[in-house]
Motif scaffolding. Structure first.
Motif, PDB file in Angstrom:
ATOM      1  N   GLN A  64       6.169   7.036  -1.497  1.00 14.46           N
ATOM      2  CA  GLN A  64       6.460   5.938  -0.477  1.00 14.46           C
ATOM      3  C   GLN A  64       5.431   4.666  -1.056  1.00 14.46           C
ATOM      4  OE1 GLN A  64       5.625   8.640   2.866  1.00 14.46           O
ATOM      5  NE2 GLN A  64       7.404   7.644   3.770  1.00 14.46           N
ATOM      6  N   SER A  65       5.915   3.630  -0.222  1.00 13.47           N
ATOM      7  CA  SER A  65       4.867   2.411  -0.388  1.00 13.47           C
ATOM      8  C   SER A  65       4.949   1.645   0.904  1.00 13.47           C
ATOM      9  CB  SER A  65       5.396   1.512  -1.502  1.00 13.47           C
ATOM     10  OG  SER A  65       4.740   0.199  -1.667  1.00 13.47           O
ATOM     11  N   THR A  66       3.867   0.981   1.171  1.00 15.68           N
ATOM     12  CA  THR A  66       3.815  -0.132   2.586  1.00 15.68           C
ATOM     13  C   THR A  66       4.985  -1.136   2.617  1.00 15.68           C
ATOM     14  OG1 THR A  66       2.064  -1.403   1.471  1.00 15.68           O
ATOM     15  CG2 THR A  66       1.541   0.536   3.213  1.00 15.68           C
ATOM     16  N   TYR A  67       5.441  -1.375   1.523  1.00 17.29           N
ATOM     17  CA  TYR A  67       6.412  -2.456   1.440  1.00 17.29           C
ATOM     18  C   TYR A  67       7.929  -1.951   0.855  1.00 17.29           C
ATOM     19  CZ  TYR A  67       2.630  -5.788   2.845  1.00 17.29           C
ATOM     20  OH  TYR A  67       1.672  -6.340   3.388  1.00 17.29           O
ATOM     21  N   ARG A 189       6.943   6.276  13.700  1.00 15.16           N
ATOM     22  CA  ARG A 189       6.209   4.794  14.008  1.00 15.16           C
ATOM     23  C   ARG A 189       6.651   4.127  15.381  1.00 15.16           C
ATOM     24  NH1 ARG A 189       7.593   4.678   8.353  1.00 15.16           N
ATOM     25  NH2 ARG A 189       5.967   4.440   7.062  1.00 15.16           N
ATOM     26  N   PRO A 295       0.010  -4.302  -1.712  1.00 19.44           N
ATOM     27  CA  PRO A 295       0.812  -3.015  -0.787  1.00 19.44           C
ATOM     28  C   PRO A 295       0.305  -1.768  -1.624  1.00 19.44           C
ATOM     29  CG  PRO A 295       2.639  -4.478  -1.828  1.00 19.44           C
ATOM     30  CD  PRO A 295       1.189  -5.200  -2.382  1.00 19.44           C
ATOM     31  N   LYS A 296       0.379  -0.666  -0.745  1.00 18.51           N
ATOM     32  CA  LYS A 296      -0.293   0.741  -1.259  1.00 18.51           C
ATOM     33  C   LYS A 296       0.743   1.612  -1.555  1.00 18.51           C
ATOM     34  CE  LYS A 296      -4.273   0.147   1.477  1.00 18.51           C
ATOM     35  NZ  LYS A 296      -5.410   0.531   2.442  1.00 18.51           N
ATOM     36  N   TYR A 298       2.124   5.780  -1.873  1.00 16.27           N
ATOM     37  CA  TYR A 298       1.505   7.166  -1.671  1.00 16.27           C
ATOM     38  C   TYR A 298       2.351   8.277  -2.362  1.00 16.27           C
ATOM     39  CZ  TYR A 298      -0.686   4.608   2.233  1.00 16.27           C
ATOM     40  OH  TYR A 298      -1.461   3.349   2.824  1.00 16.27           O
ATOM     41  N   ASN A 636       1.258   5.085   8.490  1.00 14.66           N
ATOM     42  CA  ASN A 636       1.186   4.351   7.199  1.00 14.66           C
ATOM     43  C   ASN A 636       0.422   4.871   6.090  1.00 14.66           C
ATOM     44  OD1 ASN A 636       3.237   2.386   8.058  1.00 14.66           O
ATOM     45  ND2 ASN A 636       1.438   1.315   9.221  1.00 14.66           N
ATOM     46  N   GLU A 638      -2.857   4.955   6.394  1.00 11.47           N
ATOM     47  CA  GLU A 638      -3.931   4.402   6.310  1.00 11.47           C
ATOM     48  C   GLU A 638      -5.280   5.236   6.693  1.00 11.47           C
ATOM     49  OE1 GLU A 638      -4.946   1.426   5.122  1.00 11.47           O
ATOM     50  OE2 GLU A 638      -3.151   0.726   4.602  1.00 11.47           O
TER      51      GLU A 638
END
Length: 853
Positions: A64-67, A189, A295-296, A298, A636, A638
């Motif tokens: 997964q990615s934040t964006y 979310r 972007p992060k 995961y 997310n 985080e």
């Protein structure tokens, strides 16, 4: 010829001593079936789940990615060496109509290879507007085939941004290998922060610009089995490989977003007929439409799926219990077998002496007893393995069926457990037969051909206390002397009864510990009467209507606004745990709704701005204490560091309690109170149902949960463990019966001449029976007392071993359980006494008193 004579003699002996043979058979069978059954239940559970994962092709890794993941990112994943399948998917969280339920909606395409679905009704979505729902929604009668559902969202998260259409027709129900737990569907979310179900729609109904996640499988893991060290080792190698392959993706994705923002700005300017934006304007437009953070990405393995890792832990707990409980059975079996075989050898002294005088060797004489014991243990082992491998896994697996939605258990034969069982069984009987016969064979033939001299009478310790000894009656003195005269049998009886009582008490204690959770948690700790989850996008009119509804309900005695948010606790070497952040708007009012206190001392725990109060099981799992820090991840992924200020009593789920100020300090935002707790008194379920209908009809209310209903539902789930407890109690009771019967039978057989003598002297049948059973009653009472103490220790071991990750059992045994365990033991002792009374009445006095001399 010699061998044939031996076998004839052995079978003749078995026929002559059927009760003795069957008692050895029964006690060995109990031990083998208990050991093999519980020991195989864990591997059978894992094999069942692993087969289920393989059939539905559960992914190896999830990215997964934040964006989101663009096509470029998907291609990078496909280029990783060893990757077999990369399956990109869309997903989004929505409200299912006005039910208040939150679903994680996934895209589905016919060419999907990973994370398949097991249909339980209907068919998979094929056309736009079709949806397949989580099976547990059908089981709970929330939805049915043919129902129409309109997706709802929260402010800023409207369904129009993600879906081509908002209204769907239910065409099927299914189960997913990503969600093997019955109810846990992970974080969300939106809303209360936790999802209630999953749903599946056609891929074409999503309008998202990029994929939200991607599932990966690898070529070398295809042949491996889940939950094995080999599989885990391969995943440990692949996880950093994927992270390394995507190390440049965040920067690339950021550039894509920048380009998209500039293009969007140009398009907006063109539509408005203005001049092309300058570079400064382009940068401003980019900053306005996208966050400039990098972007992060995961990458997670299967353990991120709810229940995946905990399921293995539960199976391992069973194996741990299987390593402890059968020890009692086998230890008692060995002791009883030693006593039984010793008695058998002593009865055959004349035959042994005669054979020795005729020149037979020690091994030739011993063979009969070895074969006798071996036949009993082998026959018992075969029967025990058959019962254990087929009966126990079903019972235990069915007890867990309320917690997991998996297919029927796959039962297997485990040669290693069978070999261990047989070896231990042979040690218990054959080895004891060898020991008993070797002791007798040390004597010469002339000694063996004479009856064994009775044990000489000796002064016992009690006689030294003259003031007590002189007050005892003749019968009481005889009983005391007989107990110490036959010390071996005395200790065997006490140990056997103690072991049985301990097992029975442990069974009842588990029932007490599990049964008291609901009462302690829902009412003792969670003191509020109802929990109301609220929409954050409710209109001012809906908010005013809800406020008026609560104020007009005279039964409501108090309210408290609370933030409840789902996060994930993470630490190396510990399974991820879902944790609920709990922030009251008014900490002074919290005590009226939630009781925070130390379990041992009862001292209240007070919230402060210096740290959080966390629940006891969470602190135990992550090995944290006041002053330590706990890592929590939001939806997310985080990470945030939370300082532990205190630990509070709690039995179900994990909670982290914070003040509003400390929440803002940790998460960098003000708490939004999405839940209201209600207190009311003196109302029945009928009133609750009517009040619940009023609440759910309100536009601000997302979900209503009454504490009484939650407690009853939890009790129903825990009731599934009753069958395991019943099996434990029945097995222990059966063991008690076999032990008491065998030892009492030996006692009578050893003292038949003594009993015949007192019958000749004028004792009535009941008096003869009491002559024996005064000793048995006293030994049984001593065994019950010892077993009660031993049961407390065993109960604590089982609690620490069998606890689920999200549950803490109350470490208590009710006083009634001690009485039940004692009464059951006494009951079986009484049944044995009844059988022995019949046998004592049939003693032939003249035959018993005849001398072999």
């Amino acid at each position: 010829m010699k061998k044939r004579a031996l076998w004839k003699d052995v079978f003749r002996e078995i026929g002559r001593t059927k009760a003795r043979f069957l008692s050895i058979f029964a006690i060995i069978m109990l031990g083998v079936s208990f050991f093999s059954g519980i020991k195989s239940a864990g591997p059978d559970m894992l094999d069942t789940a692993a087969t289920y994962y393989k059939d539905l092709r559960l992914m190896d890794l999830r990215v997964q990615s934040t964006y989101g993941l663009s096509e470029q990112g998907i291609e990078q994943l496909r280029g990783i060496p060893g990757v077999q399948t990369v399956q990109p998917v869309y997903s989004s969280d929505v409200f299912l109509g006005d039910s208040g339920l939150i679903a994680k909606v996934y895209s589905y395409a016919d060419n999907n290879e990973l994370n398949g679905y097991k249909l339980t009704a209907g068919h998979l979505p094929a056309a736009s507007g079709e949806i397949v729902l989580d099976e547990h929604l059908r089981e709970e009668e929330k939805f049915a085939l043919g129902d129409s559902i309109t997706f709802g969202g929260e402010a800023g998260e409207t369904p129009e941004k993600s879906f081509r259409t908002k209204t769907y027709n239910v065409v099927g129900f299914a189960q997913s290998p990503q969600y093997i737990e019955t109810a846990n569907r992970g974080t969300s979310r939106i809303g209360k922060g936790t999802a209630d179900a999953f749903a599946v729609i056609p891929e074409g109904d999503f309008t998202l610009p990029v994929y939200t996640e991607a599932y990966l499988s690898f070529k070398d893991t295809a042949a491996q089995t889940a939950y094995t060290p080999a599989y885990d080792k391969l995943i440990e190698q692949h996880l950093p490989e994927v992270e390394e392959a995507l190390k440049d993706y965040p920067a690339q994705r950021l550039e894509e977003l920048k380009t998209e923002a500039v293009a969007a700005a140009k398009q907006a300017a063109a539509q408005q007929g203005t001049q092309q934006p300058q570079p400064q304007q382009q940068q401003a437009a980019y900053a306005a439409q996208s966050q400039p953070e990098l972007p992060k990405v995961y990458v997670a393995d299967r353990t991120i799926n709810p229940g995946y890792a905990e399921y293995k832990d539960n199976a391992d707990r069973l194996s741990a219990i299987a390593s402890a409980f059968p020890v009692f059975f086998f230890l008692i079996a060995a002791l009883v077998s030693l006593t039984t075989m010793t008695r058998m050898v002593e009865e055959q002294r004349l035959q042994i002496g005669t054979m020795k005088a005729l020149g037979y060797g020690a091994m030739d004489i011993m063979t009969k007893f070895l074969v006798y014991g071996t036949l009993a243990s082998l026959a018992a082992s075969i029967a025990g393995l058959a019962v254990g491998f087929t009966f126990f896994p079903d019972i235990i697996y069915n007890a867990y069926s309320s917690l997991y939605n998996l297919p029927d258990v796959i039962k297997s034969f485990y040669p290693s457990y069978a070999v261990i069982s047989i070896i231990v069984a042979l040690v218990c009987t054959t080895m004891t037969a060898m020991i008993a016969s070797r002791v007798e064979l040390r004597s010469n033939a002339s000694v063996l051909m004479r009856p064994k001299a009775p044990k000489s009478g000796q002064r016992i310790m009690l006689e030294r206390f003259k003031f007590l000894w002189t007050r005892l009656s003749f019968v009481q003195k005889v009983t005391a002397r007989n107990l110490f005269r036959y010390k071996q049998r005395m200790f065997m009886t006490v140990i056997g009864v103690a072991g049985c009582t301990a097992l029975i008490l442990t069974g009842f204690g588990l029932k007490d510990s599990i049964g008291s959770i609901a009462e302690r948690q829902f009412g003792g700790i969670m003191k509020y009467s109802a929990l109301v989850a609220l929409h954050d996008n409710a209109t001012p009119a809906d908010q005013a209507s809800y406020k008026e509804l609560i104020e007009q309900e005279t039964a409501v005695t108090g309210t408290l606004n609370v933030l409840q948010e789902a996060v994930t606790a993470r630490a190396k070497g510990v399974n991820d745990q879902e944790v609920r952040i709990f922030v009251p708007s008014d900490t002074a009012e919290l005590a009226s709704f939630v009781n925070l206190k130390d379990r041992s001392t009862g001292k209240p725990r007070v919230l402060s701005d210096e740290g959080a109060v966390i629940t006891e099981k969470l602190a135990k799992l992550y090995d944290v204490a006041p002053g330590d820090t706990l890592t929590l991840l939001d939806s997310n992924n985080e990470p945030f560091q939370v300082k532990v200020a205190a630990v509070t009593e709690n039995y179900v789920l994990h909670y982290v309690y914070m003040t509003p100020a400390y929440y803002t300090e940790v998460f960098g935002k003000e708490p939004f109170y999405n839940t209201q707790l209600l207190n009311y008194s003196g109302k029945d379920t009928g009133w609750e149902s009517a009040f619940g209908e009023k609440l759910t009809a309100n536009g601000q209310v997302a979900l209503v949960s009454f504490s009484s209903g939650v407690g009853e539902a939890f009790e129903g789930t825990m009731d599934s463990m009753d069958i395991v407890i019943v099996v434990l109690i029945v097995s222990a009771a059966a063991l008690a019966f076999v032990v008491l019967y065998n030892l009492t039978n030996i006692n009578v057989s050893e003292r038949v001449r003594e009993l015949s003598t007192i019958k000749v002297l004028g004792f009535y049948d009941k008096e003869v029976t009491l002559y024996i059973y005064r000793e048995n009653i006293l030994l049984t009472l001593l065994g019950i007392l010892s077993g009660s103490a031993l049961g407390v220790i065993l109960h604590r071991f089982v609690l620490s071993t069998a606890e689920l990750d999200a549950t803490m059992f109350a470490p208590l045994i009710k006083w009634q359980s001690y009485i039940y365990a004692a009464l059951l033991t006494i009951l079986f002792s009484g049944i044995v006494m009844a059988f022995m009374h019949i046998k004592l009445k049939r003693i032939h006095m003249i035959e018993a008193l005849k001398s072999v001399e």
